[in-house]
Scaffold this motif. Structure first.
Motif, PDB file in Angstrom:
ATOM      1  N   ARG A 148       4.415   9.885   2.869  1.00 22.86           N
ATOM      2  CA  ARG A 148       3.263  10.693   2.809  1.00 22.86           C
ATOM      3  C   ARG A 148       3.215  11.000   1.224  1.00 22.86           C
ATOM      4  NH1 ARG A 148       5.464  15.493   6.078  1.00 22.86           N
ATOM      5  NH2 ARG A 148       7.270  14.761   4.694  1.00 22.86           N
ATOM      6  N   ASP A 198      -3.941   1.584   1.201  1.00 18.07           N
ATOM      7  CA  ASP A 198      -4.438   1.714   2.248  1.00 18.07           C
ATOM      8  C   ASP A 198      -5.707   0.697   2.665  1.00 18.07           C
ATOM      9  OD1 ASP A 198      -5.983   2.457   4.821  1.00 18.07           O
ATOM     10  OD2 ASP A 198      -5.750   4.792   4.453  1.00 18.07           O
ATOM     11  N   ARG A 210       1.600   1.885  -2.807  1.00 15.68           N
ATOM     12  CA  ARG A 210       1.331   2.024  -1.135  1.00 15.68           C
ATOM     13  C   ARG A 210      -0.219   1.719  -1.258  1.00 15.68           C
ATOM     14  NH1 ARG A 210       1.677   7.870   0.475  1.00 15.68           N
ATOM     15  NH2 ARG A 210      -0.459   8.156  -0.859  1.00 15.68           N
ATOM     16  N   PRO A 234       3.974   0.491   9.979  1.00 20.74           N
ATOM     17  CA  PRO A 234       3.515   0.784  11.398  1.00 20.74           C
ATOM     18  C   PRO A 234       2.183   1.443  11.323  1.00 20.74           C
ATOM     19  CG  PRO A 234       5.795   1.330  11.622  1.00 20.74           C
ATOM     20  CD  PRO A 234       5.236   1.136  10.010  1.00 20.74           C
ATOM     21  N   ASP A 235       1.800   2.380  10.347  1.00 22.34           N
ATOM     22  CA  ASP A 235       0.601   3.037  10.338  1.00 22.34           C
ATOM     23  C   ASP A 235      -0.526   2.128   9.611  1.00 22.34           C
ATOM     24  OD1 ASP A 235       1.423   2.979   7.682  1.00 22.34           O
ATOM     25  OD2 ASP A 235       1.270   5.117   7.478  1.00 22.34           O
ATOM     26  N   GLY A 236      -0.202   0.645   9.108  1.00 26.18           N
ATOM     27  CA  GLY A 236      -1.007  -0.144   8.475  1.00 26.18           C
ATOM     28  C   GLY A 236      -1.163  -0.150   7.111  1.00 26.18           C
ATOM     29  N   LYS A 237      -0.364   0.814   6.282  1.00 24.53           N
ATOM     30  CA  LYS A 237      -0.313   0.929   4.898  1.00 24.53           C
ATOM     31  C   LYS A 237       0.365  -0.219   4.521  1.00 24.53           C
ATOM     32  CE  LYS A 237      -2.325   5.050   4.619  1.00 24.53           C
ATOM     33  NZ  LYS A 237      -2.372   5.416   6.153  1.00 24.53           N
ATOM     34  N   GLU A 281       3.955  -4.517   5.515  1.00 25.26           N
ATOM     35  CA  GLU A 281       2.974  -3.493   6.166  1.00 25.26           C
ATOM     36  C   GLU A 281       3.848  -2.646   7.018  1.00 25.26           C
ATOM     37  OE1 GLU A 281      -0.981  -3.554   9.154  1.00 25.26           O
ATOM     38  OE2 GLU A 281       0.195  -5.384   8.893  1.00 25.26           O
ATOM     39  N   ASP A 298      11.003   4.601  11.507  1.00 21.71           N
ATOM     40  CA  ASP A 298      10.177   5.971  11.627  1.00 21.71           C
ATOM     41  C   ASP A 298       9.008   5.618  10.508  1.00 21.71           C
ATOM     42  OD1 ASP A 298      11.848   7.152  13.290  1.00 21.71           O
ATOM     43  OD2 ASP A 298      13.072   7.781  12.052  1.00 21.71           O
ATOM     44  N   GLY A 299       9.049   4.358   9.868  1.00 25.64           N
ATOM     45  CA  GLY A 299       7.870   4.185   8.854  1.00 25.64           C
ATOM     46  C   GLY A 299       8.211   4.389   7.534  1.00 25.64           C
TER      47      GLY A 299
END
Length: 232
Positions: A187, A143, A141, A125-128, A123, A168-169
Protein backbone atom coordinates in the motif's frame (compact mmCIF):
# COMPACT_ATOMS: atom_id res chain seq x y z
CA UNK A 1 -5.97 -6.97 -25.21
CA UNK A 2 -3.19 -6.66 -22.70
CA UNK A 3 -0.76 -3.79 -22.95
CA UNK A 4 2.92 -4.44 -23.37
CA UNK A 5 4.75 -2.67 -20.55
CA UNK A 6 7.84 -0.79 -21.65
CA UNK A 7 9.83 0.21 -18.64
CA UNK A 8 13.21 -1.45 -18.41
CA UNK A 9 16.79 -0.86 -19.39
CA UNK A 10 16.01 -1.50 -23.00
CA UNK A 11 12.60 0.05 -22.33
CA UNK A 12 11.03 -3.41 -22.16
CA UNK A 13 9.05 -4.37 -19.08
CA UNK A 14 6.80 -7.30 -19.89
CA UNK A 15 8.45 -8.61 -23.09
CA UNK A 16 12.18 -9.02 -23.73
CA UNK A 17 14.34 -10.13 -26.62
CA UNK A 18 17.61 -12.04 -26.51
CA UNK A 19 20.38 -12.66 -28.97
CA UNK A 20 23.69 -14.43 -29.26
CA UNK A 21 26.04 -13.89 -26.33
CA UNK A 22 29.13 -13.99 -28.54
CA UNK A 23 31.08 -10.74 -28.45
CA UNK A 24 31.19 -8.78 -31.71
CA UNK A 25 33.59 -6.11 -32.87
CA UNK A 26 32.51 -2.48 -32.86
CA UNK A 27 33.52 -0.54 -35.98
CA UNK A 28 36.43 1.84 -35.66
CA UNK A 29 35.61 5.51 -35.26
CA UNK A 30 35.67 8.45 -32.91
CA UNK A 31 33.62 7.61 -29.84
CA UNK A 32 34.30 3.88 -29.89
CA UNK A 33 36.42 4.14 -26.75
CA UNK A 34 33.48 5.80 -24.97
CA UNK A 35 31.21 2.90 -25.90
CA UNK A 36 33.78 0.41 -24.62
CA UNK A 37 34.25 2.36 -21.40
CA UNK A 38 30.61 3.15 -20.61
CA UNK A 39 28.26 0.83 -22.47
CA UNK A 40 30.18 -2.44 -22.51
CA UNK A 41 30.87 -2.27 -18.79
CA UNK A 42 27.35 -3.76 -18.53
CA UNK A 43 26.61 -5.12 -22.02
CA UNK A 44 28.57 -6.99 -24.64
CA UNK A 45 29.13 -5.37 -28.02
CA UNK A 46 26.64 -7.74 -29.66
CA UNK A 47 23.75 -5.92 -27.96
CA UNK A 48 24.64 -2.93 -30.13
CA UNK A 49 25.91 -4.68 -33.26
CA UNK A 50 22.89 -6.99 -33.55
CA UNK A 51 20.33 -4.30 -32.77
CA UNK A 52 17.83 -2.87 -35.25
CA UNK A 53 19.55 0.50 -34.93
CA UNK A 54 18.07 3.85 -33.93
CA UNK A 55 18.10 7.51 -34.79
CA UNK A 56 20.10 9.84 -32.56
CA UNK A 57 16.93 10.82 -30.70
CA UNK A 58 15.96 7.17 -30.24
CA UNK A 59 19.43 6.24 -28.98
CA UNK A 60 19.21 9.14 -26.50
CA UNK A 61 15.86 7.91 -25.20
CA UNK A 62 17.10 4.33 -24.88
CA UNK A 63 20.32 5.28 -23.12
CA UNK A 64 18.48 7.50 -20.63
CA UNK A 65 16.62 4.43 -19.38
CA UNK A 66 19.95 2.75 -18.57
CA UNK A 67 22.31 5.44 -17.33
CA UNK A 68 22.14 9.16 -16.58
CA UNK A 69 24.72 10.98 -18.72
CA UNK A 70 23.05 14.38 -18.48
CA UNK A 71 25.83 15.74 -16.26
CA UNK A 72 28.51 15.18 -18.92
CA UNK A 73 27.52 16.60 -22.29
CA UNK A 74 30.85 15.65 -23.91
CA UNK A 75 30.54 11.96 -23.11
CA UNK A 76 26.84 11.87 -23.97
CA UNK A 77 27.38 13.65 -27.29
CA UNK A 78 30.30 11.38 -28.21
CA UNK A 79 28.30 8.22 -27.53
CA UNK A 80 25.21 9.43 -29.37
CA UNK A 81 27.23 10.60 -32.37
CA UNK A 82 29.02 7.26 -32.67
CA UNK A 83 25.90 5.15 -32.25
CA UNK A 84 23.70 7.16 -34.60
CA UNK A 85 26.44 7.21 -37.26
CA UNK A 86 27.37 3.52 -37.14
CA UNK A 87 24.06 2.00 -36.05
CA UNK A 88 21.19 3.87 -37.68
CA UNK A 89 17.81 2.13 -38.16
CA UNK A 90 18.06 -1.05 -40.24
CA UNK A 91 15.73 -3.85 -41.30
CA UNK A 92 17.97 -6.84 -40.55
CA UNK A 93 15.63 -7.98 -37.80
CA UNK A 94 12.41 -6.63 -39.24
CA UNK A 95 9.30 -8.57 -38.37
CA UNK A 96 7.42 -10.56 -40.98
CA UNK A 97 3.83 -9.47 -41.51
CA UNK A 98 1.40 -12.37 -41.29
CA UNK A 99 -2.06 -12.03 -42.77
CA UNK A 100 -4.94 -12.34 -40.34
CA UNK A 101 -7.56 -10.47 -38.29
CA UNK A 102 -5.53 -10.07 -35.11
CA UNK A 103 -4.15 -6.78 -33.90
CA UNK A 104 -2.02 -5.82 -30.92
CA UNK A 105 -1.77 -2.52 -29.10
CA UNK A 106 1.23 -1.41 -27.07
CA UNK A 107 1.31 0.98 -24.16
CA UNK A 108 4.48 2.45 -22.65
CA UNK A 109 5.39 3.71 -19.20
CA UNK A 110 8.72 5.29 -18.29
CA UNK A 111 10.33 4.51 -14.93
CA UNK A 112 10.37 7.64 -12.73
CA UNK A 113 14.05 7.49 -11.74
CA UNK A 114 16.44 8.04 -14.63
CA UNK A 115 19.06 5.32 -15.15
CA UNK A 116 17.64 3.02 -12.48
CA UNK A 117 18.02 -0.15 -14.61
CA UNK A 118 14.41 -1.22 -14.11
CA UNK A 119 13.98 -4.99 -14.33
CA UNK A 120 12.11 -8.16 -13.35
CA UNK A 121 8.48 -7.01 -13.43
CA UNK A 122 5.80 -9.16 -11.85
CA UNK A 123 2.02 -8.77 -11.56
CA UNK A 124 0.41 -8.86 -8.12
CA UNK A 125 -3.08 -10.33 -7.51
CA UNK A 126 -4.59 -6.83 -7.51
CA UNK A 127 -3.25 -6.16 -11.01
CA UNK A 128 -0.44 -3.83 -9.93
CA UNK A 129 2.94 -4.32 -11.57
CA UNK A 130 6.00 -4.36 -9.31
CA UNK A 131 9.61 -4.14 -10.49
CA UNK A 132 13.03 -3.29 -9.08
CA UNK A 133 15.48 -0.60 -10.20
CA UNK A 134 18.78 -2.32 -9.54
CA UNK A 135 21.07 0.67 -10.15
CA UNK A 136 18.65 3.15 -8.59
CA UNK A 137 18.24 1.05 -5.43
CA UNK A 138 14.45 1.31 -5.66
CA UNK A 139 11.35 -0.84 -5.97
CA UNK A 140 8.55 0.42 -8.18
CA UNK A 141 4.81 0.05 -8.53
CA UNK A 142 2.65 0.63 -11.61
CA UNK A 143 -1.13 0.68 -11.80
CA UNK A 144 -1.93 -0.14 -15.45
CA UNK A 145 -5.54 0.95 -14.97
CA UNK A 146 -4.75 4.52 -13.93
CA UNK A 147 -1.19 4.87 -15.22
CA UNK A 148 0.05 5.84 -11.74
CA UNK A 149 3.70 4.89 -11.41
CA UNK A 150 6.02 5.42 -8.44
CA UNK A 151 9.44 4.46 -7.08
CA UNK A 152 10.19 3.67 -3.43
CA UNK A 153 13.73 3.78 -1.96
CA UNK A 154 15.28 0.60 -0.56
CA UNK A 155 18.00 0.26 2.10
CA UNK A 156 21.39 1.48 0.94
CA UNK A 157 23.36 -1.08 -1.04
CA UNK A 158 20.44 -3.45 -1.67
CA UNK A 159 20.94 -3.34 -5.46
CA UNK A 160 17.73 -5.40 -5.87
CA UNK A 161 17.33 -8.21 -8.36
CA UNK A 162 13.80 -9.53 -8.97
CA UNK A 163 10.50 -9.24 -7.12
CA UNK A 164 8.43 -12.10 -5.69
CA UNK A 165 4.78 -11.69 -4.64
CA UNK A 166 3.49 -13.78 -1.74
CA UNK A 167 -0.02 -15.20 -1.37
CA UNK A 168 -1.18 -12.05 0.42
CA UNK A 169 0.04 -9.76 -2.35
CA UNK A 170 3.14 -8.50 -0.54
CA UNK A 171 6.17 -7.78 -2.75
CA UNK A 172 9.56 -9.17 -1.69
CA UNK A 173 12.86 -8.14 -3.29
CA UNK A 174 16.20 -9.92 -3.50
CA UNK A 175 18.97 -7.68 -2.11
CA UNK A 176 21.56 -8.85 -4.61
CA UNK A 177 24.05 -6.18 -3.54
CA UNK A 178 24.08 -6.58 0.24
CA UNK A 179 22.96 -10.15 0.91
CA UNK A 180 19.43 -9.40 2.07
CA UNK A 181 15.80 -10.14 1.31
CA UNK A 182 13.21 -7.49 2.02
CA UNK A 183 9.44 -7.34 2.37
CA UNK A 184 7.57 -4.20 1.28
CA UNK A 185 4.13 -2.88 2.23
CA UNK A 186 2.13 -2.99 -1.05
CA UNK A 187 0.00 0.00 0.00
CA UNK A 188 2.76 2.43 0.97
CA UNK A 189 5.93 1.02 -0.58
CA UNK A 190 7.63 1.22 2.82
CA UNK A 191 9.91 -1.46 4.23
CA UNK A 192 8.27 -4.02 6.52
CA UNK A 193 11.16 -6.38 7.26
CA UNK A 194 14.71 -7.04 6.05
CA UNK A 195 16.35 -10.46 6.42
CA UNK A 196 20.13 -10.81 6.22
CA UNK A 197 21.77 -13.96 4.89
CA UNK A 198 22.83 -16.27 7.77
CA UNK A 199 26.10 -17.14 5.99
CA UNK A 200 28.66 -14.47 5.04
CA UNK A 201 29.47 -16.49 1.92
CA UNK A 202 25.85 -16.10 0.74
CA UNK A 203 26.50 -12.76 -0.88
CA UNK A 204 24.00 -12.26 -3.67
CA UNK A 205 20.40 -13.52 -3.44
CA UNK A 206 19.00 -13.48 -6.93
CA UNK A 207 15.60 -14.87 -7.92
CA UNK A 208 12.94 -16.04 -5.44
CA UNK A 209 9.78 -18.13 -5.74
CA UNK A 210 7.18 -18.89 -3.06
CA UNK A 211 6.05 -22.51 -2.76
CA UNK A 212 2.52 -23.65 -1.81
CA UNK A 213 3.38 -23.42 1.90
CA UNK A 214 4.48 -19.80 1.65
CA UNK A 215 8.20 -20.58 1.91
CA UNK A 216 10.45 -18.46 -0.29
CA UNK A 217 13.15 -20.35 -2.22
CA UNK A 218 15.90 -18.39 -3.93
CA UNK A 219 19.24 -18.71 -5.69
CA UNK A 220 22.48 -16.90 -4.83
CA UNK A 221 23.94 -15.76 -8.11
CA UNK A 222 27.68 -16.33 -7.75
CA UNK A 223 27.81 -17.95 -4.32
CA UNK A 224 26.97 -21.41 -5.71
CA UNK A 225 24.10 -21.75 -3.25
CA UNK A 226 20.35 -21.72 -3.01
CA UNK A 227 18.41 -20.64 0.04
CA UNK A 228 15.10 -20.92 1.86
CA UNK A 229 13.24 -18.31 3.89
CA UNK A 230 10.16 -19.16 5.94
CA UNK A 231 8.38 -15.86 6.74
CA UNK A 232 6.36 -17.55 9.50
Amino acid sequence: MKARMLLCTTALLMVSASGSMAAEELPAGEGRELIEGVCTSCHQENQIVQSSGYTREQWASLISSMIDLSANDEIQDGILTYLSEHFPPNDRRASKVVAGPRSIKFQEWVAPTLGQRARDPVEAPDGKIWWVGQFGNVIGRLDPETGAIEDFPLPEGARPHSVSIDADGNPWYMGNGNGTIGKVDPRTGEMVKVYKMPDAAARDPHTGEFDRDGVLWFTLQQSNMFGRLDPK
